[in-house]
Design an enzyme around this catalytic site. Structure first.
Site, PDB file in Angstrom:
ATOM      1  N   GLU A 189       0.832  -1.212   0.000  1.00 20.26           N
ATOM      2  CA  GLU A 189       0.000   0.000   0.000  1.00 20.26           C
ATOM      3  C   GLU A 189       0.866   1.261   0.000  1.00 20.26           C
ATOM      4  O   GLU A 189       0.800   2.077   0.918  1.00 20.26           O
ATOM      5  CB  GLU A 189      -0.887   0.018   1.260  1.00 20.26           C
ATOM      6  CG  GLU A 189      -1.764  -1.191   1.446  1.00 20.26           C
ATOM      7  CD  GLU A 189      -2.471  -1.196   2.810  1.00 20.26           C
ATOM      8  OE1 GLU A 189      -2.205  -0.291   3.640  1.00 20.26           O
ATOM      9  OE2 GLU A 189      -3.278  -2.099   3.040  1.00 20.26           O
ATOM     10  N   PRO A 190       1.710   1.446  -1.001  1.00 18.92           N
ATOM     11  CA  PRO A 190       2.588   2.619  -0.979  1.00 18.92           C
ATOM     12  C   PRO A 190       1.840   3.922  -1.263  1.00 18.92           C
ATOM     13  O   PRO A 190       0.945   3.964  -2.101  1.00 18.92           O
ATOM     14  CB  PRO A 190       3.574   2.332  -2.119  1.00 18.92           C
ATOM     15  CG  PRO A 190       2.820   1.458  -3.057  1.00 18.92           C
ATOM     16  CD  PRO A 190       1.867   0.657  -2.233  1.00 18.92           C
ATOM     17  N   GLY A 191       2.226   4.950  -0.546  1.00 15.52           N
ATOM     18  CA  GLY A 191       1.666   6.275  -0.819  1.00 15.52           C
ATOM     19  C   GLY A 191       2.798   7.217  -1.169  1.00 15.52           C
ATOM     20  O   GLY A 191       3.054   7.557  -2.321  1.00 15.52           O
ATOM     21  N   ARG A 192       3.540   7.602  -0.120  1.00 13.38           N
ATOM     22  CA  ARG A 192       4.592   8.610  -0.254  1.00 13.38           C
ATOM     23  C   ARG A 192       5.587   8.304  -1.372  1.00 13.38           C
ATOM     24  O   ARG A 192       5.963   9.192  -2.132  1.00 13.38           O
ATOM     25  CB  ARG A 192       5.331   8.693   1.089  1.00 13.38           C
ATOM     26  CG  ARG A 192       6.245   9.868   1.220  1.00 13.38           C
ATOM     27  CD  ARG A 192       7.098   9.758   2.486  1.00 13.38           C
ATOM     28  NE  ARG A 192       6.382   9.378   3.670  1.00 13.38           N
ATOM     29  CZ  ARG A 192       5.918  10.239   4.588  1.00 13.38           C
ATOM     30  NH1 ARG A 192       6.110  11.528   4.438  1.00 13.38           N
ATOM     31  NH2 ARG A 192       5.274   9.794   5.648  1.00 13.38           N
ATOM     32  N   ARG A 236       3.176  19.895   6.878  1.00  9.23           N
ATOM     33  CA  ARG A 236       4.202  18.964   7.365  1.00  9.23           C
ATOM     34  C   ARG A 236       5.338  19.642   8.158  1.00  9.23           C
ATOM     35  O   ARG A 236       5.726  19.128   9.202  1.00  9.23           O
ATOM     36  CB  ARG A 236       4.793  18.149   6.207  1.00  9.23           C
ATOM     37  CG  ARG A 236       3.759  17.353   5.408  1.00  9.23           C
ATOM     38  CD  ARG A 236       4.373  16.308   4.496  1.00  9.23           C
ATOM     39  NE  ARG A 236       4.896  15.197   5.234  1.00  9.23           N
ATOM     40  CZ  ARG A 236       6.164  15.003   5.516  1.00  9.23           C
ATOM     41  NH1 ARG A 236       7.063  15.850   5.055  1.00  9.23           N
ATOM     42  NH2 ARG A 236       6.561  13.984   6.232  1.00  9.23           N
ATOM     43  N   TYR A 248       0.999  13.973   1.131  1.00  7.40           N
ATOM     44  CA  TYR A 248       0.583  14.625   2.376  1.00  7.40           C
ATOM     45  C   TYR A 248       0.782  16.135   2.292  1.00  7.40           C
ATOM     46  O   TYR A 248       1.153  16.782   3.272  1.00  7.40           O
ATOM     47  CB  TYR A 248       1.325  14.005   3.581  1.00  7.40           C
ATOM     48  CG  TYR A 248       1.185  12.490   3.602  1.00  7.40           C
ATOM     49  CD1 TYR A 248      -0.053  11.914   3.877  1.00  7.40           C
ATOM     50  CD2 TYR A 248       2.251  11.641   3.283  1.00  7.40           C
ATOM     51  CE1 TYR A 248      -0.203  10.525   3.849  1.00  7.40           C
ATOM     52  CE2 TYR A 248       2.098  10.261   3.256  1.00  7.40           C
ATOM     53  CZ  TYR A 248       0.868   9.708   3.533  1.00  7.40           C
ATOM     54  OH  TYR A 248       0.706   8.351   3.516  1.00  7.40           O
ATOM     55  N   TYR A 282       5.258  18.125  11.843  1.00  6.34           N
ATOM     56  CA  TYR A 282       6.268  17.099  12.138  1.00  6.34           C
ATOM     57  C   TYR A 282       7.689  17.654  12.171  1.00  6.34           C
ATOM     58  O   TYR A 282       8.632  16.883  12.303  1.00  6.34           O
ATOM     59  CB  TYR A 282       6.260  15.999  11.062  1.00  6.34           C
ATOM     60  CG  TYR A 282       4.923  15.457  10.665  1.00  6.34           C
ATOM     61  CD1 TYR A 282       4.163  14.710  11.565  1.00  6.34           C
ATOM     62  CD2 TYR A 282       4.423  15.645   9.380  1.00  6.34           C
ATOM     63  CE1 TYR A 282       2.935  14.186  11.187  1.00  6.34           C
ATOM     64  CE2 TYR A 282       3.199  15.128   8.996  1.00  6.34           C
ATOM     65  CZ  TYR A 282       2.464  14.396   9.905  1.00  6.34           C
ATOM     66  OH  TYR A 282       1.255  13.877   9.523  1.00  6.34           O
ATOM     67  N   CYS A 287      -1.157  33.445  10.924  1.00  5.62           N
ATOM     68  CA  CYS A 287      -0.850  34.067  12.213  1.00  5.62           C
ATOM     69  C   CYS A 287      -0.547  33.039  13.286  1.00  5.62           C
ATOM     70  O   CYS A 287      -1.329  32.833  14.229  1.00  5.62           O
ATOM     71  CB  CYS A 287      -1.994  34.979  12.627  1.00  5.62           C
ATOM     72  SG  CYS A 287      -2.151  36.324  11.475  1.00  5.62           S
ATOM     73  N   GLU A 288       0.556  32.363  13.148  1.00 13.22           N
ATOM     74  CA  GLU A 288       1.055  31.379  14.117  1.00 13.22           C
ATOM     75  C   GLU A 288       2.570  31.386  13.991  1.00 13.22           C
ATOM     76  O   GLU A 288       3.095  31.405  12.868  1.00 13.22           O
ATOM     77  CB  GLU A 288       0.609  29.955  13.745  1.00 13.22           C
ATOM     78  CG  GLU A 288      -0.856  29.705  13.699  1.00 13.22           C
ATOM     79  CD  GLU A 288      -1.392  29.029  14.951  1.00 13.22           C
ATOM     80  OE1 GLU A 288      -0.595  28.691  15.853  1.00 13.22           O
ATOM     81  OE2 GLU A 288      -2.603  28.868  15.017  1.00 13.22           O
TER      82      GLU A 288
HETATM   83  N1  LLP Z   1      -1.416   1.970   4.520  1.00 13.67           N
HETATM   84  C1  LLP Z   1      -1.869   2.411   5.696  1.00 13.67           C
HETATM   85  C2  LLP Z   1      -2.757   1.548   6.474  1.00 13.67           C
HETATM   86  C3  LLP Z   1      -1.502   3.672   6.173  1.00 13.67           C
HETATM   87  O1  LLP Z   1      -1.942   4.104   7.346  1.00 13.67           O
HETATM   88  C4  LLP Z   1      -0.641   4.491   5.398  1.00 13.67           C
HETATM   89  C5  LLP Z   1      -0.252   5.815   5.854  1.00 13.67           C
HETATM   90  C6  LLP Z   1      -0.195   3.988   4.161  1.00 13.67           C
HETATM   91  C7  LLP Z   1      -0.602   2.715   3.754  1.00 13.67           C
HETATM   92  C8  LLP Z   1       0.713   4.776   3.261  1.00 13.67           C
HETATM   93  O2  LLP Z   1       1.914   5.028   3.859  1.00 13.67           O
HETATM   94  P1  LLP Z   1       3.113   5.714   3.028  1.00 13.67           P
HETATM   95  O3  LLP Z   1       3.579   4.730   1.995  1.00 13.67           O
HETATM   96  O4  LLP Z   1       2.572   6.943   2.403  1.00 13.67           O
HETATM   97  O5  LLP Z   1       4.119   6.008   4.054  1.00 13.67           O
HETATM   98  N2  LLP Z   1       0.849  12.621   7.171  1.00 13.67           N
HETATM   99  C9  LLP Z   1       2.076  11.912   7.448  1.00 13.67           C
HETATM  100  C10 LLP Z   1       2.008  10.471   6.993  1.00 13.67           C
HETATM  101  C11 LLP Z   1       0.861   9.697   7.576  1.00 13.67           C
HETATM  102  C12 LLP Z   1       0.813   8.287   7.071  1.00 13.67           C
HETATM  103  C13 LLP Z   1      -0.478   7.647   7.441  1.00 13.67           C
HETATM  104  N3  LLP Z   1      -0.627   6.315   6.963  1.00 13.67           N
HETATM  105  C14 LLP Z   1       3.227  12.661   6.793  1.00 13.67           C
HETATM  106  O6  LLP Z   1       2.996  13.707   6.205  1.00 13.67           O
HETATM  107  O7  LLP Z   1       4.365  12.252   6.906  1.00 13.67           O
END
Ligand code: LLP
Length: 412
Positions: free
Chosen positions: A274-277, A309, A367, A313, A339-340
């Protein structure tokens, strides 16, 4: 590798100059490269040595429907966490049998919506959720496919807010006894079918050891599940691989897949990721214009409402001037108009910049826009997709009218 490069000292996304985009569409704007998205998706899809795999892009990282359509065409399924994300995926004709629904707080409405659309699986995260899904499936007279998201108790490192695989994190089920009880329940249920096991150990992970540890725990648990007479279709190892924001050197998708395949080489189950980033981050930049210079501050027109971000973080995004021909450089704190005091884009960065310059905040495709807000009543910026020498507006800049469109005076 991405398609943001200087040509004759001007920063381009593919074949379009970012200055040109800023001039035509204004700032702040998110700009995405289609070629980069395709390349990253392919990096995952081509890494597997067998057909036995499914890559579900994590919609939460970058959810514009034009982006989802590119990734669908590249061959990805989708990892969703809400009815809204399901709506997005279905709106571009995603195959429901490639959609996995994660998240600890699925509502009744969301579950019903997903069951009716016959998604591949719910990654269930608690016994109560299982009971709820079973009840809804019974009411609808169907069998819902579920997987159990267990907690492998692997600490993947990284920022505390995005680590998920430890005992005490709210995600997944930590007690393996409970997992086995639930498996028995699912096996005997008329309205549930167990199709997989899932885990997701965190995000921005920079080494493969924790994946290997999680994979070993997953196959051990899968064996126990098999012993209860339940045959699994897939093992879902989640997302989480890191990207270089600055000087980090994360493993690449192929290396991740090699580790997983070597641990799972005797298994029949499909490997799901499940890649996102890793797919979306380097495919996008946030374009912002310099409004004012004051002391060591570069005051720009993008704030924490546009890119949260750094404030949330302490994330360090690299920032490039779209004009690489400016000689005078110094260390700047790049701050926004919100304004922060926590409203900053990047602290202490060595950069050449003048009033009116357009900056590109790198690695902002994941993100970024999805975590933007209207704080300080600031309309969200536009989203632009570059495809070769064309720039398409894939989300219009919000207007002042948009800001109050859903609000009502009590006496109206
Ligand atoms: N699968 C599940 C169940 C997840 O909770 C997440 C991310 C992913 C896949 C995708 O993860 P990735 O490959 O993108 O790392 N907002 C934060 C990141 C939160 C991630 C939440 N879950 C940031 O900006 O770093």
């Amino acid at each position: 590798m991405d398609y943001f490069q200087y040509k004759n000292n001007r920063l381009f996304c593919e074949d379009v100059s970012l200055d040109q985009i800023a001039e035509t569409h204004g700032t702040p704007s998110y700009v995405y490269s289609k070629k980069t998205l395709e390349r990253h998706a392919k990096a995952y899809l081509d890494s597997f040595s067998s057909e036995n795999n499914l890559v579900c892009f994590s919609v939460k990282s970058c959810s514009n429907i034009a982006i989802l359509e590119i990734l669908k065409k590249a061959g990805c399924g989708f990892d969703i966490v809400s009815g809204g994300e399901l709506k997005r995926a279905l709106s571009i004709g995603a195959d429901p049998s490639k959609i996995i629904f994660s998240g600890v707080g699925k509502s009744k409405g969301e579950i019903e919506y997903a069951i009716k659309n016959k998604i591949l699986s719910f990654n269930i995260e608690s016994g109560s959720e299982l009971t709820r899904i079973e009840g809804i499936a019974k009411k609808l007279g169907i069998k819902a496919s579920v997987s159990i998201r267990f907690n492998p108790e692997v600490d993947s490192g990284g920022h505390d807010y995005i680590t998920t695989g430890r005992k005490g994190d709210k995600f997944g089920i930590s007690s393996l006894n409970e997992v086995m009880q639930l498996v028995g329940h699912i096996r005997d249920s008329e309205n549930l079918m167990m199709v997989g096991l899932a885990c997701h150990i965190g995000s921005q992970i920079l080494n493969l050891d924790s994946y290997k540890a999680a994979a070993l725990k997953t196959i051990e648990l899968a064996d126990q599940v098999n012993n209860l007479g339940v045959k699994l279709e897939f093992l879902d190892m989640g997302g989480g691989l890191g990207v270089p924001y600055n000087n980090e050197v994360p493993p690449n998708p192929r290396e991740l897949v090699e580790v997983l395949e070597s641990v799972m080489k005797e298994r029949k189950e499909v490997i799901v990721l499940e890649p996102g980033r890793t797919i979306s981050a380097n495919a996008g930049v946030l374009l912002t214009s310099v409004e004012y210079l004051k002391d060591d501050f570069l005051i720009v027109d993008a704030g924490m409402n546009d890119l949260l971000r750094p404030s949330l973080y302490g994330a360090d995004h690299d920032v490039w001037n779209t004009n690489n021909n400016i000689k005078k450089s110094k260390n700047w704190n790049i701050v926004g108009p919100v304004c922060e005091s926590s409203d900053f884009i990047r602290k202490d960065i060595f950069l050449s910049a003048n009033e009116g310059d357009v900056l590109a905040v790198r690695t902002a495709g994941a993100y970024g826009f999805v975590m933007s807000s209207n704080y300080n009543s600031r309309p969200r910026g536009a989203e632009i997709l570059v495809d070769g020498d064309k720039a398409h507006v894939i989300r219009s800049r919000e207007t002042l009218e948009d800001l109050i469109a859903l609000e009502r005076l009590p006496n109206d």
